[in-house]
Design a protein around this motif. Structure first.
Motif, PDB file in Angstrom:
ATOM      1  N   ASP A 465      47.830  40.800  45.833  1.00  0.00           N
ATOM      2  CA  ASP A 465      46.532  40.584  45.668  1.00  0.00           C
ATOM      3  C   ASP A 465      46.218  39.348  46.549  1.00  0.00           C
ATOM      4  N   ASP A 467      43.574  37.578  47.268  1.00  0.00           N
ATOM      5  CA  ASP A 467      42.579  36.997  46.539  1.00  0.00           C
ATOM      6  C   ASP A 467      43.161  36.039  45.345  1.00  0.00           C
ATOM      7  N   TYR A 468      44.255  36.937  44.591  1.00  0.00           N
ATOM      8  CA  TYR A 468      44.629  36.367  43.522  1.00  0.00           C
ATOM      9  C   TYR A 468      45.836  35.176  43.931  1.00  0.00           C
ATOM     10  N   ILE A 491      40.454  38.758  37.994  1.00  0.00           N
ATOM     11  CA  ILE A 491      41.169  39.621  39.056  1.00  0.00           C
ATOM     12  C   ILE A 491      42.181  40.843  38.422  1.00  0.00           C
ATOM     13  N   GLN A 495      41.845  44.620  38.551  1.00  0.00           N
ATOM     14  CA  GLN A 495      42.946  45.675  39.322  1.00  0.00           C
ATOM     15  C   GLN A 495      43.663  46.121  38.390  1.00  0.00           C
TER      16      GLN A 495
END
Length: 536
Positions: A465, A467-468, A491, A495
């Motif tokens: 991910d 963003d992660y 997150i 997710q």
């Protein structure tokens, strides 16, 4: 145990100059004539190679055979290993470690800075194929990511031998917990001449040369491993335990019976046995905090089932997991339900409250049913998955319970168990759908958990991910990374690449005459050189 404070000078010279923990009896104690320690393993040992090991039990063996820059005392504090002190440059990028000149390999050769350079370069070298190569990236060592990716040669790694007894490491950017990370087995030195002479056989009895307090004298296919004191170890004079035997018994009930018969000096209790054993053996039964999180991983790689690519399915399976039943009815040993990934007692970390942790189990189950229906599963199209786990009665009990929890959703689960070596290979190769997993901290800081799920990390489920990754990258330079760590946990909850199930409390049996095994160190790193037996 004594630990001197860090000394800070104008040049930021930091010194950890306390003497090593001495395994000596306290006033009134008398040493036993029997100084052998027999330690239980759940599974057969896979490797004794510091740069190739990836499991907790393997690390326990390696910690006796090799020694890194720093060790830990029984409370988890850093104490000198091969390094007696270090200096940190004003920009906090260059660590200069001073190695003790009396440190020797078990064959009598001196331990030098070149041995650390070789081992650390070997760790990141793609030719080694270490599953822990990523650890050097977590340490933020200069050029580690490039070397691991094959875009730079191992010689470009930011490590060098200034002289025989001065080892220098350069980082990409400062991280405050760098020295803590040097207690991990993957950073231990290895002797180049021995590795090159024997190749894949270098860790066999008669071949292995270590710099730890013990030498490998026998190994029966990883099931029965014998170590004896290394007379060339720099602190052998303060070592008391003469022999350490590691025995693999895959049945905790059988191991407990052998403990009660006097055959083991350390075993973990079967799930649910702690209350009874503490009452019957109050001086031998202990519930010890242990920085580990038990979970089920989803295989999100191309090899994984299509159903698990849908986050609604993953959330449904997680919500339906009744963690209270697992900890209160199955384990009953002080474990805590986990609704997030990072161990809840990690130093300087406060776990965020995930939304689903505030719901009742009935609310979670209702939400899970709605999510599965939205994803297109129901009586006419039941979700079918396989849950894999390595052989253990406790793992089996939890897997059967999970099967029943998910049956309430109409999910059909096939259980598949196998012995540890086979299971670990399947995890490595992505040959599973859902898999039992436990991650134990490599050092006492939240990033040891959260970096696991960054793209390119160990990350057996292949969660990725952007963003992660961005949050975890930012945490490296943040003055206070807590906000980033909280965002990373959010997150993961959104997710759901895994089902966190419980935070560990390790329930163990230890005889009354044993001293020196840690009870305060949440990493549970232990050193046989710090252990001794007293006469009863």
């Amino acid at each position: 145990m004594m630990k001197k404070k860090l000394l800070l000078s104008a040049c930021l010279a930091l010194v950890l100059a306390a003497p090593a923990f001495a395994a000596s009896p306290k006033p009134g104690e008398k040493l036993s004539d029997n100084q052998k320690l027999t330690y239980w393993l759940l599974d057969a040992n896979k490797t004794k190679d510091p740069q190739k090991n990836s499991d907790v039990e393997g690390s326990a063996i390696i910690r006796q055979l090799f020694e890194g820059l720093y060790n830990q005392d029984n409370a988890g504090n850093l104490v000198p290993g091969v390094a007696t002190s270090y200096e940190l440059s004003p920009d906090k990028l260059v660590y200069t470690f001073h190695l003790r000149p009396e440190a020797k390999w078990s064959n009598g050769d001196p331990v030098t800075a070149d041995d650390f350079v070789y081992a650390w370069q070997r760790l990141v070298d793609p030719a080694t194929a270490s599953t822990y190569a990523w650890y050097a990236e977590l340490m933020n060592i200069k050029n580690a990511s490039k070397v691991v990716a094959g875009d730079a040669p191992p010689a470009d790694l930011g490590v060098k031998a200034v002289d025989d007894h001065t080892f220098q490491v350069t980082l990409e950017s400062p991280i405050p917990y760098f020295v803590k990370m040097t207690t991990h087995a993957s950073t231990f030195p290895t002797l180049k001449s021995v590795v090159e002479k024997y190749g894949d056989q270098w860790t066999q009895p008669g071949n292995l040369v270590g710099n730890g307090a013990y030498m490998l004298t026998d190994d029966k296919i990883g099931q029965d491993i014998t170590l004896k004191r290394n007379p060339n170890y720099w602190d052998d004079k303060d070592t008391v335990i003469n022999e350490v035997e590691f025995l693999a018994v895959n049945d905790k009930n059988a191991a407990l019976n052998r403990f009660l018969a006097g055959e083991f000096d350390y075993v973990e209790m079967p799930g649910g046995q702690y209350p009874r054993l503490k009452e019957e053996h109050p001086d031998e039964a202990f519930a010890v905090p242990h920085s580990c999180t038990y979970a089920y991983l989803f295989n999100l790689s191309d090899k994984g089932p299509e159903a698990l690519k849908d986050v609604r399915v993953r959330k449904a399976l997680s919500y339906a997991m009744d963690r209270d039943v697992v900890v209160d009815n199955i384990l009953r040993g002080g474990q805590k339900p986990a609704y997030s990934w990072t161990y809840d007692a990690t130093a300087d970390f406060t776990p965020p409250v995930t939304e689903y942790s505030t719901w009742t189990q009935d609310e979670r189950l209702a939400k899970a049913k709605d999510l599965l229906k939205e994803a297109g599963y129901g009586p006419d199209n039941p979700l079918k998955l396989t849950l894999s786990y390595n052989t253990s009665d406790d793992h089996k009990k939890i897997a059967i319970a999970a099967q029943q929890f998910w049956k309430k959703l109409g999910v059909e689960i096939t259980l598949d168990n196998m012995e540890w070596k086979v299971y670990l290979d399947k995890l490595h190769n992505g040959d599973y759908e859902m898999g039992r997993y436990a991650w134990c901290g490599d050092y006492d800081e939240a990033s040891t958990y959260l970096d696991y799920f960054r793209s390119g990390g160990m990350n057996y489920g292949k969660f990725s991910d952007p963003d992660y990754d961005a949050v975890m990258a930012h945490s490296l330079t943040a003055e206070d990374p807590q906000a980033d760590y909280n965002k990373a946990e959010e997150i993961l909850a959104d997710q759901m690449p895994l089902i966190p199930i419980y935070f560990y409390m390790t329930d163990v049996m230890v005889p009354k005459d044993i001293r020196g095994l840690p009870v305060e160190n949440v990493l549970q790193n232990w050193y046989a050189k710090d252990v001794y037996r007293v006469a009863e």
